[in-house]
Design a protein around this motif. Structure first.
Motif, PDB file in Angstrom:
ATOM      1  N   ALA A  94       0.802  -1.221   0.000  1.00 26.97           N
ATOM      2  CA  ALA A  94       0.000   0.000   0.000  1.00 26.97           C
ATOM      3  C   ALA A  94       0.831   1.266   0.000  1.00 26.97           C
ATOM      4  O   ALA A  94       0.290   2.367  -0.171  1.00 26.97           O
ATOM      5  CB  ALA A  94      -0.940  -0.007   1.213  1.00 26.97           C
ATOM      6  N   GLY A  95       2.132   1.166   0.229  1.00 29.82           N
ATOM      7  CA  GLY A  95       3.004   2.328   0.141  1.00 29.82           C
ATOM      8  C   GLY A  95       2.725   3.400   1.181  1.00 29.82           C
ATOM      9  O   GLY A  95       2.988   4.580   0.944  1.00 29.82           O
ATOM     10  N   LEU A  96       2.240   2.996   2.355  1.00 25.88           N
ATOM     11  CA  LEU A  96       1.969   3.961   3.417  1.00 25.88           C
ATOM     12  C   LEU A  96       3.193   4.062   4.321  1.00 25.88           C
ATOM     13  O   LEU A  96       3.192   3.637   5.478  1.00 25.88           O
ATOM     14  CB  LEU A  96       0.717   3.560   4.205  1.00 25.88           C
ATOM     15  N   LEU A  97       4.237   4.636   3.762  1.00 26.94           N
ATOM     16  CA  LEU A  97       5.513   4.767   4.472  1.00 26.94           C
ATOM     17  C   LEU A  97       5.890   6.233   4.570  1.00 26.94           C
ATOM     18  O   LEU A  97       6.034   6.920   3.551  1.00 26.94           O
ATOM     19  CB  LEU A  97       6.605   4.005   3.733  1.00 26.94           C
ATOM     20  N   ARG A 115      -3.591   7.995   1.478  1.00 25.51           N
ATOM     21  CA  ARG A 115      -4.190   7.305   2.619  1.00 25.51           C
ATOM     22  C   ARG A 115      -5.664   7.681   2.778  1.00 25.51           C
ATOM     23  O   ARG A 115      -6.439   6.949   3.387  1.00 25.51           O
ATOM     24  CB  ARG A 115      -3.409   7.560   3.902  1.00 25.51           C
ATOM     25  N   GLU A 116      -6.084   8.812   2.181  1.00 25.85           N
ATOM     26  CA  GLU A 116      -7.490   9.184   2.202  1.00 25.85           C
ATOM     27  C   GLU A 116      -8.326   8.260   1.310  1.00 25.85           C
ATOM     28  O   GLU A 116      -9.533   8.160   1.483  1.00 25.85           O
ATOM     29  CB  GLU A 116      -7.652  10.634   1.740  1.00 25.85           C
ATOM     30  N   ARG A 117      -7.676   7.600   0.351  1.00 25.98           N
ATOM     31  CA  ARG A 117      -8.398   6.801  -0.650  1.00 25.98           C
ATOM     32  C   ARG A 117      -8.186   5.300  -0.511  1.00 25.98           C
ATOM     33  O   ARG A 117      -8.960   4.512  -1.068  1.00 25.98           O
ATOM     34  CB  ARG A 117      -7.934   7.219  -2.059  1.00 25.98           C
ATOM     35  N   VAL A 118      -7.133   4.880   0.193  1.00 26.59           N
ATOM     36  CA  VAL A 118      -6.708   3.488   0.110  1.00 26.59           C
ATOM     37  C   VAL A 118      -7.769   2.517   0.599  1.00 26.59           C
ATOM     38  O   VAL A 118      -8.002   1.463  -0.015  1.00 26.59           O
ATOM     39  CB  VAL A 118      -5.365   3.282   0.842  1.00 26.59           C
ATOM     40  N   ALA A 119      -8.461   2.822   1.699  1.00 23.00           N
ATOM     41  CA  ALA A 119      -9.446   1.879   2.236  1.00 23.00           C
ATOM     42  C   ALA A 119     -10.599   1.680   1.260  1.00 23.00           C
ATOM     43  O   ALA A 119     -11.015   0.540   0.985  1.00 23.00           O
ATOM     44  CB  ALA A 119      -9.957   2.359   3.592  1.00 23.00           C
ATOM     45  N   ASP A 120     -11.127   2.775   0.730  1.00 20.72           N
ATOM     46  CA  ASP A 120     -12.250   2.662  -0.198  1.00 20.72           C
ATOM     47  C   ASP A 120     -11.852   1.896  -1.452  1.00 20.72           C
ATOM     48  O   ASP A 120     -12.625   1.069  -1.967  1.00 20.72           O
ATOM     49  CB  ASP A 120     -12.755   4.053  -0.586  1.00 20.72           C
ATOM     50  N   GLU A 121     -10.645   2.165  -1.952  1.00 24.05           N
ATOM     51  CA  GLU A 121     -10.216   1.499  -3.179  1.00 24.05           C
ATOM     52  C   GLU A 121      -9.970   0.011  -2.952  1.00 24.05           C
ATOM     53  O   GLU A 121     -10.410  -0.837  -3.737  1.00 24.05           O
ATOM     54  CB  GLU A 121      -8.949   2.164  -3.722  1.00 24.05           C
ATOM     55  N   VAL A 122      -9.273  -0.326  -1.872  1.00 25.82           N
ATOM     56  CA  VAL A 122      -8.929  -1.736  -1.619  1.00 25.82           C
ATOM     57  C   VAL A 122     -10.173  -2.547  -1.289  1.00 25.82           C
ATOM     58  O   VAL A 122     -10.410  -3.615  -1.879  1.00 25.82           O
ATOM     59  CB  VAL A 122      -7.884  -1.838  -0.494  1.00 25.82           C
ATOM     60  N   LEU A 387      -2.783  -7.597 -12.912  1.00 29.54           N
ATOM     61  CA  LEU A 387      -2.279  -6.595 -11.995  1.00 29.54           C
ATOM     62  C   LEU A 387      -3.435  -5.722 -11.508  1.00 29.54           C
ATOM     63  O   LEU A 387      -4.418  -5.522 -12.218  1.00 29.54           O
ATOM     64  CB  LEU A 387      -1.218  -5.730 -12.665  1.00 29.54           C
ATOM     65  N   ALA A 388      -3.297  -5.216 -10.298  1.00 29.14           N
ATOM     66  CA  ALA A 388      -4.338  -4.401  -9.679  1.00 29.14           C
ATOM     67  C   ALA A 388      -3.825  -3.003  -9.404  1.00 29.14           C
ATOM     68  O   ALA A 388      -2.635  -2.802  -9.143  1.00 29.14           O
ATOM     69  CB  ALA A 388      -4.811  -5.054  -8.372  1.00 29.14           C
ATOM     70  N   PHE A 389      -4.731  -2.035  -9.454  1.00 28.21           N
ATOM     71  CA  PHE A 389      -4.426  -0.635  -9.130  1.00 28.21           C
ATOM     72  C   PHE A 389      -3.296  -0.092 -10.012  1.00 28.21           C
ATOM     73  O   PHE A 389      -2.385   0.582  -9.542  1.00 28.21           O
ATOM     74  CB  PHE A 389      -4.087  -0.477  -7.645  1.00 28.21           C
ATOM     75  N   PHE A 410      -2.272  10.285  -9.984  1.00 27.77           N
ATOM     76  CA  PHE A 410      -1.159   9.401  -9.665  1.00 27.77           C
ATOM     77  C   PHE A 410      -1.727   8.107  -9.111  1.00 27.77           C
ATOM     78  O   PHE A 410      -2.932   7.996  -8.813  1.00 27.77           O
ATOM     79  CB  PHE A 410      -0.169  10.045  -8.684  1.00 27.77           C
ATOM     80  N   GLU A 411      -0.872   7.112  -8.971  1.00 21.96           N
ATOM     81  CA  GLU A 411      -1.324   5.791  -8.554  1.00 21.96           C
ATOM     82  C   GLU A 411      -1.636   5.753  -7.063  1.00 21.96           C
ATOM     83  O   GLU A 411      -1.220   6.622  -6.290  1.00 21.96           O
ATOM     84  CB  GLU A 411      -0.256   4.743  -8.887  1.00 21.96           C
ATOM     85  N   LEU A 412      -2.356   4.716  -6.659  1.00 19.53           N
ATOM     86  CA  LEU A 412      -2.718   4.543  -5.259  1.00 19.53           C
ATOM     87  C   LEU A 412      -1.499   4.183  -4.412  1.00 19.53           C
ATOM     88  O   LEU A 412      -1.462   4.454  -3.216  1.00 19.53           O
ATOM     89  CB  LEU A 412      -3.793   3.460  -5.134  1.00 19.53           C
ATOM     90  N   SER A 413      -0.499   3.551  -5.018  1.00 14.59           N
ATOM     91  CA  SER A 413       0.735   3.178  -4.338  1.00 14.59           C
ATOM     92  C   SER A 413       1.867   3.193  -5.348  1.00 14.59           C
ATOM     93  O   SER A 413       1.639   3.283  -6.561  1.00 14.59           O
ATOM     94  CB  SER A 413       0.614   1.798  -3.700  1.00 14.59           C
ATOM     95  N   ASP A 414       3.104   3.082  -4.859  1.00 15.74           N
ATOM     96  CA  ASP A 414       4.235   2.981  -5.774  1.00 15.74           C
ATOM     97  C   ASP A 414       4.449   1.557  -6.275  1.00 15.74           C
ATOM     98  O   ASP A 414       5.361   1.309  -7.069  1.00 15.74           O
ATOM     99  CB  ASP A 414       5.519   3.536  -5.142  1.00 15.74           C
ATOM    100  N   HIS A 415       3.640   0.620  -5.818  1.00 12.59           N
ATOM    101  CA  HIS A 415       3.605  -0.737  -6.367  1.00 12.59           C
ATOM    102  C   HIS A 415       2.251  -0.957  -7.030  1.00 12.59           C
ATOM    103  O   HIS A 415       1.260  -0.331  -6.655  1.00 12.59           O
ATOM    104  CB  HIS A 415       3.754  -1.787  -5.264  1.00 12.59           C
ATOM    105  N   TYR A 416       2.216  -1.884  -7.989  1.00 11.11           N
ATOM    106  CA  TYR A 416       0.946  -2.431  -8.448  1.00 11.11           C
ATOM    107  C   TYR A 416       0.638  -3.668  -7.612  1.00 11.11           C
ATOM    108  O   TYR A 416       1.549  -4.329  -7.098  1.00 11.11           O
ATOM    109  CB  TYR A 416       1.021  -2.833  -9.927  1.00 11.11           C
ATOM    110  N   GLY A 417      -0.632  -3.975  -7.481  1.00 13.58           N
ATOM    111  CA  GLY A 417      -1.019  -5.196  -6.800  1.00 13.58           C
ATOM    112  C   GLY A 417      -1.063  -6.377  -7.751  1.00 13.58           C
ATOM    113  O   GLY A 417      -1.049  -6.218  -8.970  1.00 13.58           O
TER     114      GLY A 417
END
Length: 426
Positions: A94-97, A115-122, A387-389, A410-417
């Motif tokens: 999730a890239g929350l670092l 972090r405002e969007r991650v829960a809703d998206e995941v 791949l996700a997100f 921009f993307e939800l994280s610096d990784h794709y799922g």
């Protein structure tokens, strides 16, 4: 360009006292289907598993897992078909670092907005089982737990504050899938890159293990979530970590369904042993990193779940990566934007704008976010993977105070799922 500060220090790895004491450690690589390609690349038909932990490990040619991929995929495709319960599984960094240490800060870009969007998206994506990594702060873990529970999930992130803040792992399972008493345990690896904990940003790698009976079936499910030590130079630390994880998985009863997800911080394949960065500096030794996935598969009796669903493209995509970076790679991924047209393999790649911002031209792209399966039921079929997100999100309405110079997308994280749909046959 803003760049993520990379912590480079002398590695200090705890020795694993039992290394070499087990029969599994002394097996000849050429005799094991998951490891034979490593023996060939080493040019040593007598090499053993123990040799893959040797600090002086040296390859004569590129390890090519194509035969491993093909054999695993073909064997899975040949399994008898049927119908049953479908499960969607996701692993996602999730890239929350955002951590400070000494006078430095380690942060993934645009963290406050994301972090405002991650829960809703995941939790809005509809997956049944979610393996998350890089949720380092307790506030973020609690936020995800609250949102997940509201969406019908049971969420677990370790029992102790210190453990979670060091490992940053979160597991989520649809409540309706848990059919009885469950057990949860967390473990930290004996082998660590000590500088990452102190004076670094207080990180210590480990795994979560959650088991439960699958509702409406006779299947016991065991989930393992992990995030291994980063950086290509830490290949031996990762090998020791997956040995410990694999041996823990091997203790699970043979008739259970085991699913493993995580950011492994290395991939199955690298096209060359030498990376040349945008400044012309040479970074050799990448082939050693390919030993980690094979070792985890070997010790844990695992199969690459995404490859079971659809033949992995790592060697094919790797052949397209140009040799030698230059300053243009800092703005254009790999100096060729067309290489980002096919997003079917790499989860850690400069094609991700956030990853480009932090790591541009410093390393090979890799399929390092992996899902694994050990099917003791004989009834699991991998149906599809993707791949996700991957697509950037529109953040144009986000409060600009959350991040300075906030771009619109921009993307939800610096990784794709990595997501895989599997079916458990009746």
């Amino acid at each position: 360009m803003s760049r993520l500060f990379l912590l480079f220090a002398v590695a200090c790895t705890n020795p694993t006292k039992t290394l070499g004491d087990l029969d599994e450690d002394t097996v000849v690589l050429a005799d094991e289907p998951m490891l034979a390609h490593l023996s060939e690349a080493l040019g040593d038909p007598g090499a053993t598993v123990l040799d893959l932990f040797d600090e002086d490990l040296d390859f004569a040619s590129a390890p090519d897992p194509s035969d491993v991929f093909a054999a695993t995929h073909d064997a899975h495709a040949a399994l008898p078909d049927g119908s049953g319960r479908t499960l969607s599984v996701l692993t996602y960094n999730a890239g929350l670092l955002s951590r400070r240490y000494l006078v430095f800060k380690v942060a993934v870009p645009n963290i406050d907005a994301r972090r405002e969007r991650v829960a809703d998206e995941v939790f809005g994506a509809g997956h049944d089982i979610v393996f998350l990594q890089e949720v380092w702060e307790m506030d973020d873990a609690r936020m995800l737990a609250e949102a997940g529970e509201a969406a019908g999930y049971r969420v677990w992130y370790g029992d102790k504050r210190k453990f979670h803040r060091e490992t940053g792992l979160v597991l989520a399972v649809r409540e309706a899938l848990i059919g009885g008493d469950d057990t949860q345990e967390g473990e930290q690896y004996d082998a660590q890159w000590r500088s990452e904990n102190f004076p670094g940003p207080n990180l210590k790698r480990g795994f979560l293990h959650w088991s439960f009976p699958l509702a409406g079936s006779d299947v016991d499910v065991h989930l393992f979530d992990t995030h291994l030590t980063p950086f290509y130079t830490e290949w031996r630390t990762r090998n020791l970590q997956v040995r410990q994880l694999g041996l823990a998985i091997a203790e699970v009863p043979d008739d259970a369904l085991v699913l493993v997800g995580g950011d492994m911080n290395a991939g199955w394949h690298y096209p060359r042993d030498l990376w040349v960065d945008a400044e012309g500096e040479e970074h050799p030794g990448w082939f050693r990193n390919t030993t980690m996935p094979a070792l985890l598969a070997y010790y844990g009796g695992l199969e690459d779940l995404a490859n079971a669903a659809e033949l992995a493209m790592d060697p094919v995509r790797g052949a397209d990566i140009p040799e030698g970076a230059d300053s243009g790679w800092l703005d254009t991924p790999y100096g060729d934007a067309s290489l980002c047209d096919a997003q079917d393999t790499y989860t850690a790649t400069d094609c991700n704008h956030l990853y480009l911002t932090s790591y541009a031209a410093t390393e090979f792209p890799a399929r390092m976010d992996l899902l694994w399966v050990r099917d003791g039921t004989g009834r699991v079929r991998a149906r599809s993977r993707e791949l996700a997100f991957v697509q950037p999100l529109d953040f144009s309405g986000t409060d600009a105070k959350l991040d300075e110079a906030l771009p619109d997308t921009f993307e939800l994280s610096d990784h794709y799922g990595q997501q895989v749909t599997l079916e458990i046959l009746d």
